[in-house]
Design a protein around this motif. Sequence first.
Motif, PDB file in Angstrom:
ATOM      1  N   CYS A  65      -5.778  -6.138   1.287  1.00 15.60           N
ATOM      2  CA  CYS A  65      -5.901  -6.376   2.731  1.00 15.60           C
ATOM      3  C   CYS A  65      -7.335  -6.067   3.170  1.00 15.60           C
ATOM      4  N   ASN A  67      -8.356  -4.950   5.833  1.00 17.20           N
ATOM      5  CA  ASN A  67      -8.407  -3.742   6.652  1.00 17.20           C
ATOM      6  C   ASN A  67      -7.941  -2.494   5.910  1.00 17.20           C
ATOM      7  N   CYS A  68      -6.970  -2.654   5.031  1.00 17.23           N
ATOM      8  CA  CYS A  68      -6.304  -1.492   4.438  1.00 17.23           C
ATOM      9  C   CYS A  68      -6.570  -1.308   2.948  1.00 17.23           C
ATOM     10  N   HIS A 127      -0.422  -8.737   6.900  1.00 13.81           N
ATOM     11  CA  HIS A 127      -0.047  -7.428   6.368  1.00 13.81           C
ATOM     12  C   HIS A 127       1.042  -6.845   7.280  1.00 13.81           C
ATOM     13  N   CYS A 139      -1.273  -3.039   8.741  1.00 12.23           N
ATOM     14  CA  CYS A 139      -2.065  -3.137   9.968  1.00 12.23           C
ATOM     15  C   CYS A 139      -1.619  -4.305  10.855  1.00 12.23           C
TER      16      CYS A 139
HETATM   17 ZN   LIG Z   1      -3.721  -4.174   6.407  1.00  8.93          ZN
END
Ligand SMILES: [Zn+2]
Lengths: 206, 99
Positions: free
Chosen positions: B6, B8-9, B59, B63
């Motif tokens: 991901c 972001n993650c 996701h 997130c």
């Molecule tokens: Zn994420």
Amino acid sequence: MAKHSVIESTTELRRSPAAHLDQLMAAATVTGQRAVALREIAFSTQISLRAVPGSAGHQALAQATGVGLPQQVGQVSGDVSGTAVLWLGPDEFSVFNAAGEDLSPTLEAALAEHEGQVTDLSANRTVLELTGQAASLVLRKSCPADLHPRSFAVNQAITTTLANVPILLWRTTENGWYLMPRASFTEHVVHWLVDAMNEFASEPVI
Amino acid sequence: MMLIDCPNCGPRNETEFKFGGQAHVAYPADPHALSDKEWAQFLFYRKNPKGINAERWVHAMGCRKWFNALRDTVTYEFKAIYRAGEERPALQSTDGGTR
Ligand SMILES: [Zn+2]
């Protein structure tokens, strides 16, 4: 004229989502080498914040929380002893206060007319605390996240799953975790945990 | 279990993600000008390549943000991951990309 009876406060009427599971959780406590215990942290404050990093609203909220806003996955601003802010996404955060302090007015005033959102979601999630030497082992029976201290340090939090339902998972101490499923999953998560804890009451079979 | 990276993650189990179909399907500039056939094409018709496919993913258990990915439909490997709104990247190599 008859005097009306007025309920001064509704606080005494509140019922937390896991209150009826109190005895079950207490009875599941395991002591000794492979200790693990489960309890509910009832009536905490949980406020959802939405604001895009770099915006005026984000700046205002970061100041108003008193502990800033976390900047990336896993980060927690502040900690469990006072007010903490968990990172849920790049522009989504969860403010947590175990003492149940009403933080909404301050945050709402700070955001004012800026773009963003402050929503009191205190009743949205149940807060369960899992502690003890074996707490991580219990979680590992179902949680797909990497719980090793190398990648999951104390005072980090992520969104993940447990027993197939979404939870917020927060490592509050080396052997202590806050698990925050949505309130309607409380029954399911508590029963799953109690069942998962059971094996640690007996000696490991080698 | 396959890990999906991901934006972001970082890498997370595939069970935390949901597939969102073909990427880069632009909304028609003037939907009223479309014939029924063209509208149906926009709504329902998607590529089904054997090999690299540009796809949208979300996701869902993390997130909750959408992103794009180039995935090999033969091997399931994710060859590239890029943010929503970004150009489809040119693949340098079609060798493994999944962690
Ligand atoms: Zn994420």
